[in-house]
Write an enzyme that holds these catalytic residues in place. Structure first.
Site, short mmCIF file in Angstrom:
data_model
loop_
_atom_site.label_atom_id
_atom_site.label_comp_id
_atom_site.label_asym_id
_atom_site.label_seq_id
_atom_site.Cartn_x
_atom_site.Cartn_y
_atom_site.Cartn_z
NE ARG A 21 -4.29 -0.75 0.00
CZ ARG A 21 -5.42 -0.59 0.69
NH1 ARG A 21 -5.49 0.24 1.68
NH2 ARG A 21 -6.48 -1.29 0.36
N GLY A 40 -3.08 1.07 9.44
CA GLY A 40 -2.23 -0.09 9.76
C GLY A 40 -0.85 0.28 10.24
CE1 TYR A 94 -4.16 -5.91 0.82
CE2 TYR A 94 -6.49 -5.78 0.27
CZ TYR A 94 -5.44 -5.49 1.11
OH TYR A 94 -5.67 -4.79 2.27
CG ASP A 148 4.34 -6.83 5.93
OD1 ASP A 148 4.91 -7.74 6.55
OD2 ASP A 148 3.32 -6.27 6.35
CG HIS A 172 5.96 -4.60 8.77
ND1 HIS A 172 6.14 -3.46 9.51
CD2 HIS A 172 6.68 -4.42 7.63
CE1 HIS A 172 6.91 -2.61 8.84
NE2 HIS A 172 7.25 -3.18 7.69
CG ASP A 374 -0.13 -8.04 16.66
OD1 ASP A 374 0.28 -7.81 15.51
OD2 ASP A 374 -0.98 -7.34 17.25
CG ASP A 497 32.38 -27.28 -19.16
OD1 ASP A 497 33.40 -26.62 -19.42
OD2 ASP A 497 32.08 -28.35 -19.74
C1 GDG Z 1 1.23 -4.95 11.35
C2 GDG Z 1 1.49 -6.14 12.27
C3 GDG Z 1 3.12 -4.75 13.53
C4 GDG Z 1 -5.53 1.85 14.85
N1 GDG Z 1 -6.72 2.42 14.97
C5 GDG Z 1 -6.60 3.70 14.64
C6 GDG Z 1 -5.29 3.93 14.30
N2 GDG Z 1 -4.65 2.77 14.43
C7 GDG Z 1 -3.23 2.57 14.19
C8 GDG Z 1 -2.53 2.42 15.50
C9 GDG Z 1 -1.30 1.64 15.11
C10 GDG Z 1 -1.76 0.85 13.89
O1 GDG Z 1 -3.01 1.39 13.48
C11 GDG Z 1 -1.96 -0.61 14.20
O2 GDG Z 1 -0.71 -1.20 14.28
P1 GDG Z 1 -0.43 -2.61 14.93
O3 GDG Z 1 1.03 -2.76 15.05
O4 GDG Z 1 -1.10 -2.66 16.23
O5 GDG Z 1 -1.11 -3.70 13.98
P2 GDG Z 1 -1.20 -4.04 12.38
O6 GDG Z 1 -1.95 -3.02 11.64
O7 GDG Z 1 -1.75 -5.42 12.33
O8 GDG Z 1 0.30 -4.01 11.86
C12 GDG Z 1 1.91 -5.66 13.64
C13 GDG Z 1 2.88 -3.66 12.51
O9 GDG Z 1 2.48 -4.20 11.26
C14 GDG Z 1 4.14 -2.84 12.27
O10 GDG Z 1 5.20 -3.65 11.89
O11 GDG Z 1 3.35 -4.14 14.80
O12 GDG Z 1 2.23 -6.77 14.45
O13 GDG Z 1 0.35 -6.96 12.36
O14 GDG Z 1 -0.27 2.49 14.73
O15 GDG Z 1 -2.25 3.67 16.00
N3 GDG Z 1 -4.83 5.13 13.94
C15 GDG Z 1 -5.71 6.14 13.89
N4 GDG Z 1 -7.02 5.97 14.18
C16 GDG Z 1 -7.50 4.79 14.56
O16 GDG Z 1 -8.69 4.65 14.81
N5 GDG Z 1 -5.29 7.36 13.54
#
Ligand code: GDG
Length: 733
Positions: A21, A40, A94, A148, A172, A374, A497
């Site tokens: 993305r 994400g 995807y 990723d 990730h 996770d 060879d």
């Molecule tokens: C993958 C891996 C790894 C969530 N709700 C809102 C919002 N968020 C943001 C959070 C956080 C992000 O989304 C979620 O990150 P995570 O790390 O918890 O999970 P994944 O999306 O599954 O990410 C994970 C990551 O990649 C990085 O390597 O840690 O294990 O699965 O940043 O803040 N942000 C906003 N509004 C929301 O309602 N603005």
């Protein structure tokens, strides 16, 4: 030692990021193209990095846009380069392979994993496109950073176009144990795709350990776990754990700004915030909260679970089903416990903006971060960064990568509903002194190991000389072959060879080195060892190049075989081909331009183009294939050459079988161990035939797949192998 000329880690140097993305999702509306931030963890992590350093972000814009040049970055300090995907590709790559296969499998959720070969085909095409685009956009870059699970094949595709560029890959999500990863029908392909990178990063050590297990056991790669190196073919990749951090300062400063509070009066808040995903354990968390109210009724009317579930992959049936399940729990639990002034669960199915998010983090009493699995989990870290006032308590799943470092959290097993309920209770009851002690330690670490430090550490690791494993040695060979060889005689098959001699501009120059000759002679001297040299050269040619009595020689890919104490063999159909070969040679002579030439070998021919400038090769190769096929021969690609072979169903594999049966009888496998070493496509016939029956080695670069058991980097490693075989314990009689 750092590479002076690249300076990859220089903070002023722009970086090239390739991810599925883009940081913005674009949609076509009546008012034109609109963009919104993508959701994400990957985006939260990398967006601030690109904003500070500048560079280019290559990725899918989230929709099929009509005009190619329509994506402006509008003032962003970095460029974006869209990779366009058709609806069918989005479905296969995807929704299919990325999200219905790899996502559950990598999270060890095998029952949810779907295997579909159409999805795999799409995944390959899309990775090819990403790799091609990245190589074109970043042709001058010294470093390309691929991210990723959606792009695990892209490093290999980029490497094809940019052999000298440093390629980094970061995963990730978790890398699962060998027994899980090998369920994937395309496990070897993905591992090979990743290993084209120079540096592969995981969040935590245990994922790297799983990766080592997989490349060692599924690919037969050579690994050094202590130094974090994998050698596969002639390329070595560094492997490391780089726990991702967050932009601590940003979250802290947003939390210090005044913002809305989620609290109603003095109600206490337990917070859950996730993308709505089955890995995040949202239903289990709700059950744990219900259990808390059951076991500790004193919290009824006083504590609420605020669950924010950000819509994610909402067009996938499984996610719709999960949403219904969660809503069912919310309705049931609220129905069971709510009173006129209080509801136990407040559930928001939407995203909130970052500033509000930080206020919610700050004002929550407990963060319940309880994924079933996770990669890392950034929510846990963001919560900690936002504890700028009265500190809250983090309840964290042991099964999140974050738990490896955030030891001061209350760690829980999210499948243990009672245990999690008790942990929430303990968090709610915890005295300020303990809360503060835990939070101070957590915050100190996240502040230190923030996103900038993560980027710096990764780039510094990438900014090294190309890694190399210590040369192949006795301990490797003992581990690979010790048990296999013990007590058996040996039949050793060697290509010439590229295996016994290095490839040269002309076959006549590819002589045996004195050291290789000595190693070969030492093996040949043993009573318990027979050696056959199996080559595409004419029989007389390979016999004179090796010039050693006592060996068996198979020329013309095994169509002719001869040797000491060995009955001369010539394939019975060859008589029909001698004249036709001369005709074919005449036709091919038309392509003898630019230094290309034809090697006549009796019934077979080889068209060589090694000395032809690269840009002129494609057309010559195509024409050579056409001429060979029109003459009724089979065309096969070899190293800088096209082989023409009579279509008589004979190859190196069948030649090996003929030799083994002649020497040891039909039950040969009871009497002798077989080793085959080769470097060429034509050796693949022997590798396939010998699969499960022998130990096979493919020499040289790993840019094409192999059916061999293991790879050796170069001719020197072949010599080491021969020296070890010559010295091995004598077989018990
Ligand atoms: C993958 C891996 C790894 C969530 N709700 C809102 C919002 N968020 C943001 C959070 C956080 C992000 O989304 C979620 O990150 P995570 O790390 O918890 O999970 P994944 O999306 O599954 O990410 C994970 C990551 O990649 C990085 O390597 O840690 O294990 O699965 O940043 O803040 N942000 C906003 N509004 C929301 O309602 N603005």
């Amino acid at each position: 030692m750092a590479r002076d000329e690249s300076g990859i880690a220089d903070p002023n140097r722009p970086i090239i990021v390739v991810s599925n993305r883009l940081p913005f999702t674009f949609t076509q509306t009546d008012h034109g193209i609109e963009r919104a931030p993508s959701a994400g963890g990957l985006i939260t992590a990398l967006e601030p990095v690109l904003r500070k350093r500048g560079g280019t972000w290559i990725g899918w814009p989230g929709t099929d846009l009509p005009e190619a040049g329509s994506l402006s970055t509008r003032g962003e300090s970095y460029d974006i380069a869209p990779v366009r995907l058709s609806e069918e590709e989005i479905e296969g790559h995807y929704r299919g392979l990325s999200n219905a296969t790899l996502w559950p499998l990598m999270h060890s959720m095998v029952d949810r994993t779907r295997f579909d070969s159409h999805d795999w085909a799409s995944y390959c095409v899309v990775n090819e496109r990403f790799g091609e685009t990245a190589a074109a956009k970043a042709a001058d870059a010294s470093f390309i950073w691929v991210h990723d699970y959606q792009l695990m094949l892209a490093p290999a595709r980029i490497r094809r176009d940019l052999p000298g560029t440093v390629i980094g890959f970061f995963l990730h999500i978790p890398f699962p144990p060998y027994d899980v990863f090998r369920l994937l029908p395309w496990d070897r392909e993905l591992l090979r795709g990743m290993l084209a990178a120079d540096l592969i990063g995981f969040h935590v050590r245990s994922y790297a350990t799983n990766f080592f297990d997989c490349v060692e056991r599924s690919l037969g790669a050579r690994v050094n776990r202590t130094d974090g190196l994998v050698e596969y073919g002639d390329h070595t990749t560094r492997i490391g754990a780089f726990p991702l951090g967050i932009d601590f300062e940003l979250f802290e400063s947003l939390a210090l700004d005044d913002g809305d509070s989620p609290k109603n009066s003095d109600e206490r808040v337990v917070l859950g915030i996730d993308r709505l995903d089955y890995t995040k354990g949202i239903p289990e968390r709700m059950l744990a909260f219900e259990q808390l109210l059951e076991m500790h009724p004193e919290h009824r009317g006083k504590v609420a679970l605020l669950q924010i579930a950000v819509p994610s992959r909402a067009d996938v049936a499984e996610y719709q089903e999960l949403k219904r399940e969660i809503e069912g729990h919310v309705g049931r639990i609220n129905g069971r416990f709510a009173n006129s002034g209080w509801s136990p669960i407040r559930y928001l199915y939407r995203a909130v903006d970052q500033k509000r998010l930080c206020a919610i983090y700050r004002d929550s009493d407990v963060a319940l971060v309880t994924p079933l699995r996770d990669g890392m989990n950034l929510v846990a870290k963001e919560f900690v960064a936002c504890q700028v006032a009265d500190p809250g308590v983090l309840v964290l799943s042991k099964l999140a990568g974050a738990a490896q470092t955030m030891r001061e959290a209350l760690l829980v097993n999210p499948y243990d509903i009672d245990g999690t309920a008790e942990a929430i209770h303990r968090a709610l009851e915890m005295e300020e002194a303990e809360r503060r002690s835990r939070m101070v330690a957590l915050r100190r670490r996240e502040k230190r190991d923030d996103i900038e430090s993560w980027v710096r550490t990764f780039l510094e690791a990438a900014d090294h000389e190309r890694a190399e494993l210590h040369p192949l040695g006795d301990s490797d060979l003992e581990a690979w072959l010790g048990d296999f060889m013990s007590g058996y005689r040996l039949a050793l098959f060697l290509d010439y060879d590229g295996t016994l001699s290095s490839l040269r501009d002309h076959p006549s120059l590819a002589t045996l080195s004195p050291a290789m000759r000595a190693a070969l002679e030492a093996c040949a001297k043993r009573d318990d060892t027979r050696i056959a040299v199996v080559s595409g050269r004419a029989l007389s040619d390979v016999t004179s190049m090796v010039d050693h009595p006592g060996l068996i020689f198979a020329g013309n890919h095994g169509l002719e075989i001869d040797g000491s104490d060995f009955p001369h063999f010539i394939h019975e159909d060859l008589v029909h081909y001698r004249n036709r070969a001369e005709e074919l040679a005449r036709s091919l002579s038309r392509l003898e331009v630019d230094g290309a030439w034809t090697e006549a070998k009796g019934p077979t021919l080889t068209y060589h183009y090694r000395a032809v400038p690269t840009q002129n090769r494609e057309e010559l190769i195509r024409d050579a294939h056409r001429i060979i096929n029109e003459a009724g021969y089979q065309a096969r690609d070899a190293h800088h050459a096209v082989e023409a072979r009579p279509p008589i169903g004979w190859d190196k594999g069948r030649a090996v079988l003929h030799i083994l049966r002649s020497l040891y009888g039909p039950a040969w496998s009871e009497h002798v161990r077989v080793i085959y070493v080769g470097d060429d496509h034509t050796d693949e016939d022997a590798f396939r035939f010998l699969a499960g029956l022998a130990m096979t080695f493919r020499v040289g670069s790993a840019d094409t797949p192999t059916a061999a058991t293991r790879r050796l980097p170069n001719v020197e490693a072949v010599r080491t192998l021969l020296e070890w075989l010559a010295r091995r314990r004598v077989q018990a009689s």
